[in-house]
Write a protein that holds these residues in place. Structure first.
Motif, PDB file in Angstrom:
ATOM      1  N   UNK A 160     -58.838 -17.634  29.743  1.00 20.43           N
ATOM      2  CA  UNK A 160     -58.515 -16.593  28.772  1.00 20.43           C
ATOM      3  C   UNK A 160     -58.968 -17.042  27.376  1.00 20.43           C
ATOM      4  N   UNK A 161     -58.921 -16.129  26.440  1.00 18.48           N
ATOM      5  CA  UNK A 161     -59.318 -16.431  25.065  1.00 18.48           C
ATOM      6  C   UNK A 161     -58.143 -17.050  24.308  1.00 18.48           C
ATOM      7  N   UNK A 162     -58.379 -18.193  23.693  1.00 21.52           N
ATOM      8  CA  UNK A 162     -57.365 -18.848  22.859  1.00 21.52           C
ATOM      9  C   UNK A 162     -57.830 -18.785  21.408  1.00 21.52           C
ATOM     10  N   UNK A 163     -56.995 -18.243  20.546  1.00 18.53           N
ATOM     11  CA  UNK A 163     -57.363 -18.083  19.142  1.00 18.53           C
ATOM     12  C   UNK A 163     -57.684 -19.434  18.507  1.00 18.53           C
ATOM     13  N   UNK A 164     -56.904 -20.444  18.835  1.00 12.85           N
ATOM     14  CA  UNK A 164     -57.126 -21.773  18.252  1.00 12.85           C
ATOM     15  C   UNK A 164     -58.468 -22.362  18.654  1.00 12.85           C
TER      16      UNK A 164
END
Length: 240
Positions: free
Chosen positions: A129-133
């Protein structure tokens, strides 16, 4: 006498809290709650890769410094009432704030200790999934190893309940707006499941808070704080 009259309402709110929690806790894979949880997370998670503006929005609103704005919003709401009061009324509002913090700490600690749940946030549960960090490499809260119940959400809900109890429905409405503005970014970034707040935080508040706000307990604590808060000396006071 007041507590006896309110006891059915207290028990009704408690029953609602237990029913809400058990509706999530008892069914296999959390029943209908999991599709709702996962659907909301995956919807916003896809947007992180599609919209740079949305990515920066959730990154900024989940920075630790942004939590200060939630405290500022709550403080401003209470300040709007504090400014209208005389010295005695202002002291009481300060006492209300102190009691609110005390009760919030106690309810949060009891909820964390007594709820038989430990789960990671959706950003740690789902693979690939996409992790903002990782997308921005800035300081932001996008994950939690123990996200249930949401402690930040619990504090804001307790604040809302205190606004209703001591300042009225209009203040309660404003407080609910503050709840949504400062809680939903946690869900959008994946640091919390939706049910961390609408089940975990809300059920804890429904079970614990009525015993404080619908009994003499909160009023007595406020009176106690009000009695021992430092008082200004009135230099203009004359001896009769």
């Amino acid at each position: 006498m007041m507590m006896i009259k309110r006891l059915p309402y207290i028990l009704l709110l408690n029953a609602a809290g237990f029913a809400l929690f058990l509706s999530w806790y008892l069914p296999a894979n959390h029943g209908f709650w999991f599709p709702l949880d996962s659907g909301i997370f995956l919807f916003f998670n896809q947007l992180l890769a599609k919209s740079q503006a949305f990515l920066w929005l959730v990154a900024i609103t989940n920075n630790r410094a942004f939590d200060g704005f939630s405290l500022l919003a709550m403080g401003c709401l209470m300040l709007s009432f504090w400014r209208k009061e005389d010295a005695a009324g202002r002291r009481r509002i300060i006492a209300i704030g102190l009691v609110m913090l005390l009760i919030a700490v106690v309810v949060n600690q009891l909820a964390q200790g007594l709820m038989p749940v430990k789960r990671s946030s959706p950003s740690l549960y789902f693979p690939n999934i996409n992790r903002v960090s990782e997308l921005l490499h800035i300081s932001t809260k996008d994950a939690s190893k123990d996200s249930f119940p949401g402690d930040h959400g619990m504090m804001l809900l307790i604040f809302s309940a205190f606004m209703l109890r001591y300042f009225g429905k209009k203040a309660f409405g404003v407080a609910l707006i503050i709840v949504v503005v400062f809680i939903f970014p946690r869900v959008m970034i994946g640091a919390h499941w939706l049910t961390d707040i609408v089940v975990g935080s809300l059920s804890a508040v429904l079970i614990g808070l009525p015993w404080c706000l619908m009994t003499p307990l909160s009023d007595r604590l406020i009176d106690l704080f009000d009695r021992y808060l430092p008082r200004k000396c009135n230099k203009d006071k004359t001896n009769n």
